[in-house]
Structures are given as C-alpha cells and as structure tokens.
Design an enzyme around this catalytic site. Structure first.
Site, PDB file in Angstrom:
ATOM      1  N   ASP A  11       1.696   5.134   1.502  1.00  0.00           N
ATOM      2  CA  ASP A  11       1.480   6.124   2.550  1.00  0.00           C
ATOM      3  C   ASP A  11       2.004   7.462   2.072  1.00  0.00           C
ATOM      4  OD1 ASP A  11       0.468   4.319   4.518  1.00  0.00           O
ATOM      5  OD2 ASP A  11       2.497   3.550   4.769  1.00  0.00           O
ATOM      6  N   ASP A  24      10.324   4.540  12.707  1.00  0.00           N
ATOM      7  CA  ASP A  24      11.032   3.465  13.406  1.00  0.00           C
ATOM      8  C   ASP A  24      12.405   3.163  12.789  1.00  0.00           C
ATOM      9  OD1 ASP A  24       9.764   2.351  11.186  1.00  0.00           O
ATOM     10  OD2 ASP A  24       8.762   0.749  12.284  1.00  0.00           O
ATOM     11  N   ASP A  39       0.858  -1.188   0.000  1.00  0.00           N
ATOM     12  CA  ASP A  39       0.000   0.000   0.000  1.00  0.00           C
ATOM     13  C   ASP A  39       0.893   1.237   0.000  1.00  0.00           C
ATOM     14  OD1 ASP A  39       0.964   0.090   2.670  1.00  0.00           O
ATOM     15  OD2 ASP A  39      -0.738  -1.131   3.301  1.00  0.00           O
TER      16      ASP A  39
HETATM   17  P1  ATP Z   1       4.367  -2.725   5.267  1.00  0.00           P
HETATM   18  O1  ATP Z   1       5.048  -3.095   4.012  1.00  0.00           O
HETATM   19  O2  ATP Z   1       4.172  -3.858   6.168  1.00  0.00           O
HETATM   20  O3  ATP Z   1       3.134  -1.872   5.083  1.00  0.00           O
HETATM   21  P2  ATP Z   1       5.397  -0.296   6.388  1.00  0.00           P
HETATM   22  O4  ATP Z   1       6.805   0.106   6.732  1.00  0.00           O
HETATM   23  O5  ATP Z   1       4.711   0.511   5.340  1.00  0.00           O
HETATM   24  O6  ATP Z   1       5.455  -1.806   6.026  1.00  0.00           O
HETATM   25  P3  ATP Z   1       3.237   0.465   8.093  1.00  0.00           P
HETATM   26  O7  ATP Z   1       2.748  -0.221   9.315  1.00  0.00           O
HETATM   27  O8  ATP Z   1       2.359   0.578   6.908  1.00  0.00           O
HETATM   28  O9  ATP Z   1       4.583  -0.265   7.722  1.00  0.00           O
HETATM   29  O10 ATP Z   1       3.715   1.906   8.552  1.00  0.00           O
HETATM   30  C1  ATP Z   1       4.021   2.952   7.649  1.00  0.00           C
HETATM   31  C2  ATP Z   1       5.208   3.762   8.152  1.00  0.00           C
HETATM   32  O11 ATP Z   1       4.878   4.369   9.412  1.00  0.00           O
HETATM   33  C3  ATP Z   1       6.453   2.932   8.439  1.00  0.00           C
HETATM   34  O12 ATP Z   1       7.222   2.743   7.279  1.00  0.00           O
HETATM   35  C4  ATP Z   1       7.161   3.795   9.472  1.00  0.00           C
HETATM   36  O13 ATP Z   1       7.830   4.853   8.852  1.00  0.00           O
HETATM   37  C5  ATP Z   1       6.011   4.360  10.272  1.00  0.00           C
HETATM   38  N1  ATP Z   1       5.678   3.520  11.451  1.00  0.00           N
HETATM   39  C6  ATP Z   1       4.781   2.517  11.519  1.00  0.00           C
HETATM   40  N2  ATP Z   1       4.734   1.980  12.745  1.00  0.00           N
HETATM   41  C7  ATP Z   1       5.631   2.664  13.484  1.00  0.00           C
HETATM   42  C8  ATP Z   1       6.050   2.591  14.847  1.00  0.00           C
HETATM   43  N3  ATP Z   1       5.528   1.682  15.670  1.00  0.00           N
HETATM   44  N4  ATP Z   1       6.983   3.468  15.275  1.00  0.00           N
HETATM   45  C9  ATP Z   1       7.503   4.404  14.431  1.00  0.00           C
HETATM   46  N5  ATP Z   1       7.160   4.504  13.149  1.00  0.00           N
HETATM   47  C10 ATP Z   1       6.228   3.654  12.664  1.00  0.00           C
HETATM   48 MG    MG Z   2       2.642   0.338   4.710  1.00  0.00          MG
END
Ligand code: ATP
Ligand code: MG
Length: 422
Positions: free
Chosen positions: A51, A128, A49
């Site tokens: 963001d 993170d 997805d």
């Molecule tokens: P995925 O491919 O699983 O979606 P993702 O990195 O996009 O991985 P998401 O949970 O969609 O993970 O979160 C989007 C973004 O928000 C992350 O890339 C990170 O920058 C930030 N983020 C998410 N969770 C946290 C957290 N617990 N602490 C700090 N930053 C976070």
């Molecule tokens: Mg994501």
C-alpha cells in the site's frame, strides 16, 4: 528488528511499489509505503501486497499512471496495476476523531463517512493499530513512526491508536482485525485494546453482511484459521459471526468438526492446495443444518423437502450476519446433500456419485465428520477403499487419488483440548 532496506531488496514484489512512490515524489508529492507491508517487512515476512499513502488526490494519482484506475465508493483509492500485482494508492485522510458530528457518525459512534482528505500526520492517527501506522520514506530510506509502532512490533503488541472504545465504536471491524493479526502474527492484544472487545461484540451487528463475509474469509482462508477460531472464541466474538453455530457448541462434535475443517484448510494452504469457503461454511453450519432438518422431519415433513427447507433456512439466517454468495452456498449445499448419498454403497450408485463434481469435497467432509466422532459405520473407509480399487482416469471429473488413511493420520496435528474426542 530487521533492516527494512535489506528486506525490501529481498522482496522482488516491492520494486513496483517503490516505482509508484518514486514517481509520485518526483512530481513533488509526498508518498510512502505504509501499513501491512512495512509491518511485515520489519518482521521479515514477505508482504501480501503493498500500500502507498500520498498527499496526491486520487485523480492526480490516476493522471500519473496509465496502468491505473479509480475504485471505491465510500472513499476513492487508485489501483496501479503491474501484471497481476496491484499497488493500492490511498490519499492521506483526516483522523476519525476530528470528523465526529451527527452527520458523520451513527448513534453507536460508527463512522458513516471518512472521505475527507488530511495531511500526513492526520493520516497516521486515522489508522487502526500502531504497527500498521509506519511509513517508509524511500528517499530518506527511513521509517516515520509517530505512534511507537516499531516498539510495539518489537514487543509483539497489537495496540489501537487512541482511545480503544472510541476507535472500536467508529469501526467495529477493527475488533476482527485485532483477532486476525493476533492469529496471523502471534502478537498479544495489549490489555487496554483488548478490554472492550468482549463487551462490544454486538456492534458487529451494525456491519453490512458483505463486509463481514470478506473479513471471515480473511480470518479463515489466510493460513491461520484455527488460531483465528481460538481467538474469536477467547474474545467472545465467534457467536456474533455465527450465532447458530455457537448455539450447537454444547455438542462437542460440532466444535470438533469446525476445528478439523479449519485445520485441514490451514494444512492445504501451507501445501499450496486450493481451498474454498464452501467447505468451511459447510462445517460451520453443519450442526445448525442437522438440527433444523431434524425439527422439520419430526414435524412430519418428508426427507427431500426437509433437506431443502432446512438448508434454505440456515443459509437465510446466516445471511443476516455474513453474506454467503451463491457461488459458495450452492457448493456448500451440494456437500451436505451428498452426505445423504454416501451411505448408499450398492449397485451403480457409488460410480454415479463419484462423478459428481463435488464428490471429493463431500468425501473429505465425510472423513472429518467421522473423525469428529460421528458414528457412520465406517463408510469413510469404504469410500477410501473404493477409490483405491477404482482409480479414475485423467480427464474425468474426479481425478485425485485419496490419500491413504495412514498418511492422513501422520500429517494431522495433535488435537487441542477444546476438541474432545467422544
Ligand atoms: P494485511 O497483511 O492483511 O494486508 P494490512 O494491515 O495491510 O494487513 P489492509 O486491510 O491491507 O491491512 O489495510 C491497509 C492499512 O490500512 C492497514 O495497515 C491500516 O493502516 C489501514 N486500515 C485498514 N483497515 C482499517 C480500519 N478498519 N481502520 C483504520 N485503519 C485501517
Ligand atoms: Mg495490506
């Protein structure tokens, strides 16, 4: 490193995300693609997805997009919808480190609130991992990288931004996220980030069970469940998520059953077949359930009440850690309950059982139990043959043909050392 422009062009789903970014920037706001989508594009993987991060406040974003809605309690974000696709738009937030004071963090250092808006740079440092803090600027066609995330992606390293102990205390779920990215991307958790994890497992006890359930789903239902399981064990976190299951690990069959269920889930996902948390939880909690039932039977309780009480007790105990919504705990209990009926192969019973809506899952579960070393008098084979001899017509409950055993065997991946056959 891949050319992100070319990857964006190859990824049709990015069109809408870029539309959102461009709309925001045309209104004078800052806006970037951020997080997992930039990371995945750089790795040549198609993002799950997209963001978007912006300095526009949620209400301002909402006003710009008719197809949007405000969501979230802890912090507000905006979902912009295009058909089935949702673009998540998040306002820049201040980094955790500057927020810490008594009202905003608990005794263990966990953040209780982080709904304070910040600027671009602050938003970078509240993220993170370095690989998740890359911002794609669509106007300049350039990736903003203040934390050397690009170099870490190249070196395949998972590195927390800032002081690892502090960042894990702020949000212990980051430990599970590190595990998940390790399993999904095959990256290493760099030593300073890895160091506190083994001693910080207990912090997961402060996380609401509903959030941990969601994280468990991401670990086990994203196509890399077996890798996630191995990494959870390697970093001593598994027992904090499934304490009763871990208690059964001196029985090699318990580990083998879980591993087989996770392998089967991974295989089904890669074949685009449906998967359900009910099946995985049935395997994770099978031995705790069996042991509990045995205890009750030994205490003189009759079989039926012992089944219900044991299942109820095990689910209730697990709910303290990860919630299990009823829509999954119900089918899980059905799978367990049918295990008791599968050995009854006389008369009309097989035909009746076969029409049970959970028969197929229960039959698959039976095969895994046998494969994990349970001696069950070959009833799995009996049921395989029964289904071949009695094909079900389309339109009835159980429509799928079982795979003949040989095909199943060939597709299976070799077992790992930690799942010793008995
Ligand atoms: P995925 O491919 O699983 O979606 P993702 O990195 O996009 O991985 P998401 O949970 O969609 O993970 O979160 C989007 C973004 O928000 C992350 O890339 C990170 O920058 C930030 N983020 C998410 N969770 C946290 C957290 N617990 N602490 C700090 N930053 C976070
Ligand atoms: Mg994501």
């Amino acid at each position: 490193m891949l050319d992100i422009e070319a990857e964006l062009e190859r990824s049709p789903a990015s069109v809408n995300a870029l539309k959102v970014v461009k709309r925001l920037t045309s209104e004078g706001f800052e806006a970037y693609l951020v997080g997992g989508c930039v990371r995945d594009l750089m790795l040549g993987k198609s993002p799950k997805d997209y963001d978007v991060a912006t300095n526009a406040h949620p209400e301002e974003v909402k006003d710009l997009f008719r197809n949007s809605r405000l969501i979230g309690r802890r912090f507000k974000i905006v979902h912009v919808r295009y058909g089935r696709e949702i673009i998540e738009v998040t306002t820049f937030r201040a980094p955790h480190s500057e927020l810490e004071n008594e009202e905003q963090s608990s005794d263990s250092g966990q953040l209780l609130t982080d709904n304070i808006y910040g600027d671009f740079e602050e938003d970078v440092y509240r993220r993170d991992f370095t690989m998740n803090a890359l911002y794609y600027d669509a106007d300049l066609r350039h990736v903003e990288d203040l934390v050397d995330g690009t170099a870490d992606i190249e070196a395949k390293k998972i590195r927390l931004i800032g002081d690892p102990e502090k960042r894990f205390r702020e949000d212990p779920v980051r430990m599970l996220r590190a595990i998940r990215f390790r399993a999904k991307l095959g990256f290493d958790i760099e030593p300073k980030t890895a160091k506190p994890i083994k001693k910080f497992g207990f912090l997961l006890g402060n996380i609401p069970p509903a959030r941990l359930f969601e994280e468990v789903l991401k670990l086990f239902l994203s196509g890399h469940a077996e890798n996630s399981f191995d990494a959870l064990i390697e970093y001593d976190l598994f027992g904090w998520l499934f304490p009763d299951s871990q208690q059964c690990f001196d029985n090699p069959k318990a580990v083998a059953l879980i591993r087989l269920a996770l392998q089967s889930t991974d295989r089904r996902i890669s074949n685009d077949q449906p998967v359900t948390p009910a099946f995985i939880f049935a395997a994770l909690l099978w031995y705790p359930f069996i042991n509990e039932r045995e205890k009750l039977l030994q205490g003189g309780m009759p079989a039926m009440p012992a089944f219900h009480e044991a299942a109820g007790n095990i689910v209730a105990r697990q709910q303290h850690v990860t919630s299990i919504p009823k829509r999954f705990s119900g089918p899980m209990r059905d799978i367990w309950q049918i295990q008791g009926r599968l050995p009854q192969t006389g008369g009309k019973k097989p035909a009746v059982l076969r029409s049970h809506k959970r028969f197929r899952a229960a039959y698959d579960f039976l095969l895994l139990r046998e494969e994990s070393g349970e001696m069950l008098d070959d009833i799995g084979k009996w049921w395989t043959q029964y289904q071949l001899d009695n094909p079900v017509e389309a339109g009835t409950t159980s429509q799928r043909q079982p795979e003949p055993e040989k095909r199943r065997k060939r597709r299976r991946r070799p077992r790992k050392k930690t799942a010793p056959p008995e």
